[in-house]
Design an enzyme around this catalytic site. Structure first.
Site, mmCIF file in Angstrom:
data_model
loop_
_atom_site.group_PDB
_atom_site.id
_atom_site.type_symbol
_atom_site.label_atom_id
_atom_site.label_comp_id
_atom_site.label_asym_id
_atom_site.label_seq_id
_atom_site.Cartn_x
_atom_site.Cartn_y
_atom_site.Cartn_z
ATOM 1 N N ASP A 22 0.816 -1.223 0.000
ATOM 2 C CA ASP A 22 0.000 0.000 0.000
ATOM 3 C C ASP A 22 0.844 1.265 0.000
ATOM 4 O OD1 ASP A 22 1.030 -0.275 2.525
ATOM 5 O OD2 ASP A 22 -0.838 0.131 3.582
ATOM 6 N N LYS A 38 4.842 1.727 15.939
ATOM 7 C CA LYS A 38 3.692 2.491 16.445
ATOM 8 C C LYS A 38 3.887 2.943 17.900
ATOM 9 C CE LYS A 38 1.287 1.272 12.664
ATOM 10 N NZ LYS A 38 1.017 -0.070 12.283
ATOM 11 N N ASP A 89 1.730 6.276 2.445
ATOM 12 C CA ASP A 89 1.025 5.028 2.730
ATOM 13 C C ASP A 89 -0.447 5.283 2.431
ATOM 14 O OD1 ASP A 89 -0.686 3.228 4.135
ATOM 15 O OD2 ASP A 89 0.952 2.668 5.461
HETATM 16 N N1 GDD Z 1 0.303 -11.675 3.557
HETATM 17 C C1 GDD Z 1 0.058 -10.897 4.610
HETATM 18 N N2 GDD Z 1 -0.310 -11.479 5.801
HETATM 19 N N3 GDD Z 1 0.148 -9.563 4.483
HETATM 20 C C2 GDD Z 1 -0.111 -8.799 5.560
HETATM 21 C C3 GDD Z 1 -0.494 -9.330 6.805
HETATM 22 C C4 GDD Z 1 -0.595 -10.757 6.920
HETATM 23 O O1 GDD Z 1 -0.917 -11.328 7.971
HETATM 24 N N4 GDD Z 1 -0.692 -8.301 7.670
HETATM 25 C C5 GDD Z 1 -0.443 -7.165 6.974
HETATM 26 N N5 GDD Z 1 -0.095 -7.449 5.692
HETATM 27 C C6 GDD Z 1 0.297 -6.524 4.625
HETATM 28 C C7 GDD Z 1 -0.740 -5.459 4.321
HETATM 29 O O2 GDD Z 1 -1.583 -5.909 3.279
HETATM 30 C C8 GDD Z 1 0.135 -4.281 3.876
HETATM 31 O O3 GDD Z 1 0.451 -4.341 2.502
HETATM 32 C C9 GDD Z 1 1.421 -4.484 4.657
HETATM 33 O O4 GDD Z 1 1.436 -5.846 5.105
HETATM 34 C C10 GDD Z 1 1.558 -3.543 5.873
HETATM 35 O O5 GDD Z 1 0.364 -3.634 6.641
HETATM 36 P P1 GDD Z 1 -0.437 -2.312 7.075
HETATM 37 O O6 GDD Z 1 -1.638 -2.777 7.812
HETATM 38 O O7 GDD Z 1 -0.610 -1.409 5.922
HETATM 39 O O8 GDD Z 1 0.580 -1.717 8.137
HETATM 40 P P2 GDD Z 1 0.785 -0.209 8.580
HETATM 41 O O9 GDD Z 1 0.629 0.720 7.458
HETATM 42 O O10 GDD Z 1 -0.026 0.027 9.797
HETATM 43 O O11 GDD Z 1 2.340 -0.222 9.070
HETATM 44 C C11 GDD Z 1 3.357 -0.760 8.232
HETATM 45 O O12 GDD Z 1 3.714 0.171 7.203
HETATM 46 C C12 GDD Z 1 4.280 1.415 7.673
HETATM 47 C C13 GDD Z 1 4.644 2.239 6.452
HETATM 48 O O13 GDD Z 1 3.492 2.622 5.812
HETATM 49 C C14 GDD Z 1 4.579 -1.083 9.085
HETATM 50 O O14 GDD Z 1 5.484 -1.805 8.281
HETATM 51 C C15 GDD Z 1 5.232 0.196 9.655
HETATM 52 O O15 GDD Z 1 6.435 -0.133 10.318
HETATM 53 C C16 GDD Z 1 5.548 1.149 8.506
HETATM 54 O O16 GDD Z 1 6.077 2.383 9.026
HETATM 55 MG MG MG Z 2 -0.025 0.579 5.494
#
Ligand code: GDD
Ligand code: MG
Length: 365
Positions: free
Chosen positions: A110, A161, A222
């Site tokens: 994303d 976070k 993001d």
């Molecule tokens: N296959 C799979 N299985 N993918 C997963 C799973 C899972 O269990 N959980 C999450 N994902 C994928 C989501 O689809 C997304 O593409 C990515 O992992 C990150 O998940 P998000 O839910 O978007 O996390 P976030 O935005 O809160 O935080 C993450 O991204 C930030 C940057 O935008 C973390 O990596 C943070 O450390 C980072 O700063």
């Molecule tokens: Mg994200």
């Protein structure tokens, strides 16, 4: 052969109801599903094999790419239950073909980013690192993983976070794009759910592994929240953000089958999808209008998404709203900011107002 993994198994809860039927990476952004923009970027960077780590609505990814004819091998690692980001990387790693020392690119599904992927790979190789993380700086780091580094770029700690102000030790965050030495991702536990952010990175840093940050000031966003989603799409249309799939910068991206009344204004990088109908005196500003949506005369849609087959009634005003598919907003509504309308819901004419403009009481007292 350069290989990559894209993490696309999340439920995209912050983007509901858009993600009720469509995984976040398959939502339409600037004329293509978001993941197609990412794939185009990977191909440009020389990637020849990509593994999708899927879970939520997994089958839709195979449908999306069944006719994909470009020079890229696509594999699917499907998790029956979500394995978390680390477990997903490990599970997808089983389908890689490279040797243990080969660098593997890993992307969150994303992130819209202008970073040069070849540059991250070169930095990783240059240091013979175990893991290299793309880092960026943001004004408010609380929704991200904090990654302080030393003067050489070596990662000092990883804090996902942060909850308190005292924990916000840096504005430098994990940008959701990594290079892993293959043997390092193969060592992530495979028998349970693992978070790469909460478990794998802190463990690698504590163990003295060569974990480096690659900090850049490129465009980065993001797309996980509705406002970020519409802004990312608008940035692609206006050229602030780049994708090989988007035509030259423009004020709006309008599908050739959409009908726009000549008195309507579509601006700010808005997208209008196939067979949408935009009526007289409508203003669409930094918004995403899906397929077959009708926006009636005088309505104003700002920084909002109207999903396919929805209707926005005459003179209604939307700001930062998400309208689910097949929902109908009657005439003369004024929706409060950040409202989300469930798929198929109907708001009658004059049903919702936020300003003081009085609406006559229709009942007899
Ligand atoms: N296959 C799979 N299985 N993918 C997963 C799973 C899972 O269990 N959980 C999450 N994902 C994928 C989501 O689809 C997304 O593409 C990515 O992992 C990150 O998940 P998000 O839910 O978007 O996390 P976030 O935005 O809160 O935080 C993450 O991204 C930030 C940057 O935008 C973390 O990596 C943070 O450390 C980072 O700063
Ligand atoms: Mg994200």
């Amino acid at each position: 052969m350069q290989e990559a993994i894209i993490l696309v198994g999340g439920k995209g809860t912050r983007l509901r109801p858009l993600t009720n039927h469509t995984p976040k990476p398959l939502l339409n952004v600037a004329g293509s599903s978001f993941i197609r923009h990412q794939i185009a970027k990977l191909i440009d960077a020389g990637v020849e094999h990509v593994v999708f780590a899927t879970s939520y609505l997994a089958g839709l990814f195979e449908e999306e790419f069944q006719d994909f004819s470009q020079d890229l091998r696509i594999s699917y690692a499907v998790e029956k239950v979500p394995l978390g980001t680390g477990g997903a990387i490990r599970n997808a790693g089983r389908l890689l073909r490279g040797a243990p020392d080969e660098p593997v690119l890993i992307l969150n599904g994303d992130i819209l980013s202008g970073v040069d992927l070849r540059g991250i790979l070169a930095a990783h190789r240059g240091r013979d690192a175990d893991v290299t993380l793309h880092l960026t700086r943001v004004a408010d780091p609380r929704a991200f993983g904090l990654v302080p580094t030393d003067d050489d770029g070596r990662v000092l700690s990883f804090l996902e976070k942060p909850k308190t102000a005292a924990e916000c030790v840096t504005d430098q965050i994990n940008a959701g794009c990594y290079v892993f030495r293959r043997s390092v991702l193969d060592a992530i536990p495979g028998d349970r759910e693992v978070s790469v952010e909460q478990e794998t990175f802190p463990r690698l840093v504590a163990a003295g592994a060569l974990v480096y940050g690659h900090t850049t000031a490129d465009y980065w966003r993001d797309l996980g929240t509705p406002l970020a989603f519409v802004h990312g799409s608008a940035d692609l249309v206006t050229g602030r953000a780049r994708s090989p799939l988007v035509p030259p910068p423009a004020e709006a991206l309008i599908h050739p089958t959409a009908r726009i009344d000549p008195s309507a204004r579509v601006l700010g990088g808005s997208c209008v999808g196939p067979h949408a109908v935009i009526g007289p005196d409508v203003v669409i500003d930094r918004a995403i209008i899906g397929a077959r949506v009708t926006v009636e005369s005088g309505a104003r849609v700002h920084e909002s998404v109207a999903d396919h087959d929805s209707v926005i009634g005459a003179r209604s005003v939307l700001r930062e709203a998400v309208v689910g598919c097949h929902a109908e907003v009657g005439a003369d509504n004024e929706l409060p900011a950040q409202l989300r309308l469930s798929c198929g819901i109907r708001i009658p004419a004059q049903g919702v107002r936020v300003s003081g403009t009085a609406v006559a009481c229709p009942t007899v007292h």
